[in-house]
Scaffold this motif. Structure first.
Motif, short mmCIF file in Angstrom:
data_model
loop_
_atom_site.label_atom_id
_atom_site.label_comp_id
_atom_site.label_asym_id
_atom_site.label_seq_id
_atom_site.Cartn_x
_atom_site.Cartn_y
_atom_site.Cartn_z
N LEU A 91 19.52 97.41 50.96
CA LEU A 91 19.17 96.22 50.18
C LEU A 91 19.14 96.52 48.69
O LEU A 91 19.72 95.78 47.88
CB LEU A 91 17.81 95.69 50.63
CG LEU A 91 17.28 94.49 49.83
CD1 LEU A 91 18.24 93.31 49.91
CD2 LEU A 91 15.89 94.09 50.32
N LEU A 92 18.49 97.61 48.31
CA LEU A 92 18.36 97.95 46.90
C LEU A 92 19.71 98.27 46.27
O LEU A 92 19.98 97.88 45.12
CB LEU A 92 17.40 99.12 46.73
CG LEU A 92 15.92 98.81 47.02
CD1 LEU A 92 15.11 100.09 47.13
CD2 LEU A 92 15.34 97.90 45.96
N THR A 93 20.58 98.98 47.00
CA THR A 93 21.90 99.28 46.45
C THR A 93 22.77 98.02 46.35
O THR A 93 23.53 97.85 45.39
CB THR A 93 22.63 100.35 47.28
OG1 THR A 93 22.65 99.96 48.67
CG2 THR A 93 21.95 101.70 47.14
N ALA A 94 22.66 97.14 47.35
CA ALA A 94 23.43 95.90 47.30
C ALA A 94 23.01 95.05 46.10
O ALA A 94 23.85 94.45 45.42
CB ALA A 94 23.25 95.11 48.60
N LEU A 95 21.70 95.01 45.83
CA LEU A 95 21.21 94.28 44.66
C LEU A 95 21.67 94.95 43.37
O LEU A 95 22.07 94.28 42.41
CB LEU A 95 19.68 94.19 44.71
CG LEU A 95 19.09 93.32 45.82
CD1 LEU A 95 17.57 93.48 45.87
CD2 LEU A 95 19.45 91.84 45.61
N ALA A 96 21.61 96.29 43.35
CA ALA A 96 22.00 97.03 42.15
C ALA A 96 23.46 96.83 41.81
O ALA A 96 23.84 96.74 40.64
CB ALA A 96 21.72 98.52 42.34
N LEU A 97 24.30 96.74 42.84
CA LEU A 97 25.73 96.63 42.62
C LEU A 97 26.16 95.27 42.08
O LEU A 97 27.34 95.05 41.81
CB LEU A 97 26.48 96.96 43.91
CG LEU A 97 26.48 98.45 44.27
CD1 LEU A 97 26.96 98.68 45.68
CD2 LEU A 97 27.32 99.24 43.28
N GLN A 98 25.20 94.37 41.93
CA GLN A 98 25.49 93.12 41.22
C GLN A 98 25.48 93.35 39.71
O GLN A 98 25.98 92.51 38.95
CB GLN A 98 24.45 92.05 41.58
CG GLN A 98 24.49 91.62 43.04
CD GLN A 98 23.46 90.54 43.31
OE1 GLN A 98 23.79 89.38 43.55
NE2 GLN A 98 22.19 90.92 43.27
N TYR A 99 24.87 94.47 39.28
CA TYR A 99 24.71 94.75 37.85
C TYR A 99 25.56 95.92 37.37
O TYR A 99 25.90 95.99 36.19
CB TYR A 99 23.24 95.05 37.54
CG TYR A 99 22.28 93.95 37.92
CD1 TYR A 99 22.05 92.87 37.08
CD2 TYR A 99 21.60 93.99 39.14
CE1 TYR A 99 21.17 91.86 37.43
CE2 TYR A 99 20.72 92.99 39.50
CZ TYR A 99 20.51 91.92 38.65
OH TYR A 99 19.64 90.93 39.00
N VAL A 100 25.84 96.87 38.25
CA VAL A 100 26.57 98.07 37.85
C VAL A 100 27.76 98.28 38.77
O VAL A 100 27.81 97.73 39.88
CB VAL A 100 25.66 99.32 37.90
CG1 VAL A 100 24.49 99.18 36.92
CG2 VAL A 100 25.15 99.58 39.31
N THR A 101 28.72 99.06 38.31
CA THR A 101 29.88 99.38 39.13
C THR A 101 29.50 100.41 40.18
O THR A 101 28.48 101.12 40.06
CB THR A 101 31.03 99.94 38.28
OG1 THR A 101 30.63 101.21 37.75
CG2 THR A 101 31.38 98.99 37.14
N SER A 102 30.32 100.53 41.22
CA SER A 102 30.05 101.53 42.25
C SER A 102 30.18 102.94 41.68
O SER A 102 29.46 103.85 42.07
CB SER A 102 30.99 101.35 43.46
OG SER A 102 32.33 101.55 43.08
N ALA A 103 31.10 103.13 40.72
CA ALA A 103 31.25 104.44 40.10
C ALA A 103 29.96 104.84 39.37
O ALA A 103 29.51 105.98 39.45
CB ALA A 103 32.43 104.44 39.13
N HIS A 104 29.35 103.90 38.65
CA HIS A 104 28.11 104.19 37.94
C HIS A 104 26.96 104.44 38.93
O HIS A 104 26.17 105.36 38.75
CB HIS A 104 27.75 103.02 37.02
CG HIS A 104 26.51 103.25 36.20
ND1 HIS A 104 26.48 104.09 35.12
CD2 HIS A 104 25.26 102.76 36.33
CE1 HIS A 104 25.27 104.11 34.60
NE2 HIS A 104 24.50 103.31 35.33
N SER A 105 26.88 103.63 39.98
CA SER A 105 25.79 103.78 40.94
C SER A 105 25.90 105.08 41.73
O SER A 105 24.87 105.68 42.09
CB SER A 105 25.77 102.59 41.91
OG SER A 105 26.95 102.56 42.70
N ILE A 106 27.12 105.53 41.96
CA ILE A 106 27.33 106.76 42.73
C ILE A 106 26.71 107.96 42.01
O ILE A 106 26.21 108.89 42.65
CB ILE A 106 28.84 106.98 42.98
CG1 ILE A 106 29.31 106.03 44.09
CG2 ILE A 106 29.13 108.43 43.38
CD1 ILE A 106 30.81 105.96 44.23
#
Length: 296
Positions: A91-106
């Motif tokens: 849930l937290l990653t899905a919400l985060a990925l609305q704001y950042v790219t997957s490359a940044h979140s990785i």
């Protein structure tokens, strides 16, 4: 109950690292797949839908192999696992990925080894040598330094959500690994999914969009990946690896996950991967060898 994980032989340790590496490879596709899925699915629906699909499959496996029911004192740890890795992290990653790219979140996944090691001490009773913490903290500082260099003010909500995701995931990893010592790796994730089913199944129907018309094939494939591989199959190998080789030691393999994930993000999503991001990833990976050497 026999605490087999206390006797970590060289053979068990090798098997643990192999199983752990397979788990990391599978998990590496999670954030890119989630990034694709949240472009067309609402994040909360995606979270409960993937958990519901995996839970039904887990229930089928438990019935097919006639797995024994958890003991009374194992239900609370299973709830912690469900909170951390079935609901919290997705849930937290899905919400985060609305704001950042997957490359940044990785890049934030580089913090998972440290979080897992800390919870391995608190919940699993492990005691790595002091030098281990030096390498683990160094890897985490490299990740955080890169994140700050990129300017957290650009998407503070996404970065905060990713940090929270790392914390709950580390707790879920350590708790599940501890429980795997007596319950078994695949049984832990299956029972954790079943525990969450009474919550996620109704929410899946309640939050389902009025129509699925227009949902693209990549979005459906991404939902299938995070449901089958990220939510179930990956944990079979991961929890087995942590139980065999030690939570803190094998947990350092997560430092490799940004490298695999960045490659996937660049290949599948055509996202920009800077030289700085690659340099940080390589430096973080270099910490694995040192942390592994001094884990026990």
């Amino acid at each position: 109950m026999e605490q087999t994980s206390r006797l970590i032989t060289p053979e068990r340790s090798s098997h643990g690292w192999i199983n752990g590496l397979i788990g990391v490879l599978i998990f590496s596709g999670s954030l890119p797949a989630t990034r694709l899925a949240v472009l067309e699915f609402e994040p909360v629906f995606l979270t409960v839908a993937r958990a519901s699909i995996a839970a039904v499959l887990g229930l089928a496996l438990l019935w097919l192999f006639r797995a024994r029911r958890p003991a009374a004192d194992q239900w609370w740890p299973l709830l912690i696992v469900a909170f951390g890795v079935v609901i919290g992290f997705p849930l937290l990653t899905a919400l985060a990925l609305q704001y950042v790219t997957s490359a940044h979140s990785i890049v934030f996944i580089g913090l998972l080894p440290l979080a897992t090691a800390v919870f391995g001490v608190l919940r699993g009773g492990e005691r790595p040598r002091p030098v281990f913490w030096l390498f683990s903290i160094l890897g985490s500082l490299l990740v955080m330094g890169y994140a700050f260099a990129q300017g957290l003010s650009a998407a503070p909500a996404g970065d905060l959500l990713m940090l929270l995701a790392v914390l709950v995931c580390g707790l879920g990893y350590a708790e599940g690994a501890k429980l795997s010592r007596t319950l078994g790796g695949w049984q832990v994730i299956c029972w954790a999914l079943v525990v969450s089913l009474p919550v996620v199944a109704p929410l899946t129907f309640i939050l389902a969009p009025a129509s699925f018309e227009g949902i693209s094939l990549p979005a459906w494939l991404s939902l299938g990946y995070v449901s089958l591989f990220s939510m179930l199959i990956g944990f079979v190998f991961w929890y087995r690896g942590l139980a065999q080789g030690g939570i803190a030691a094998v947990g350092q393999l997560q430092l490799l996950q940004p490298f695999f994930g960045l490659a996937l993000a660049a290949t599948l999503l055509h996202e920009q991967v800077s030289l700085g991001m690659l340099a940080v990833t390589v430096a973080v990976i270099a910490c694995v060898a040192g942390a592994k050497k001094f884990a026990r």
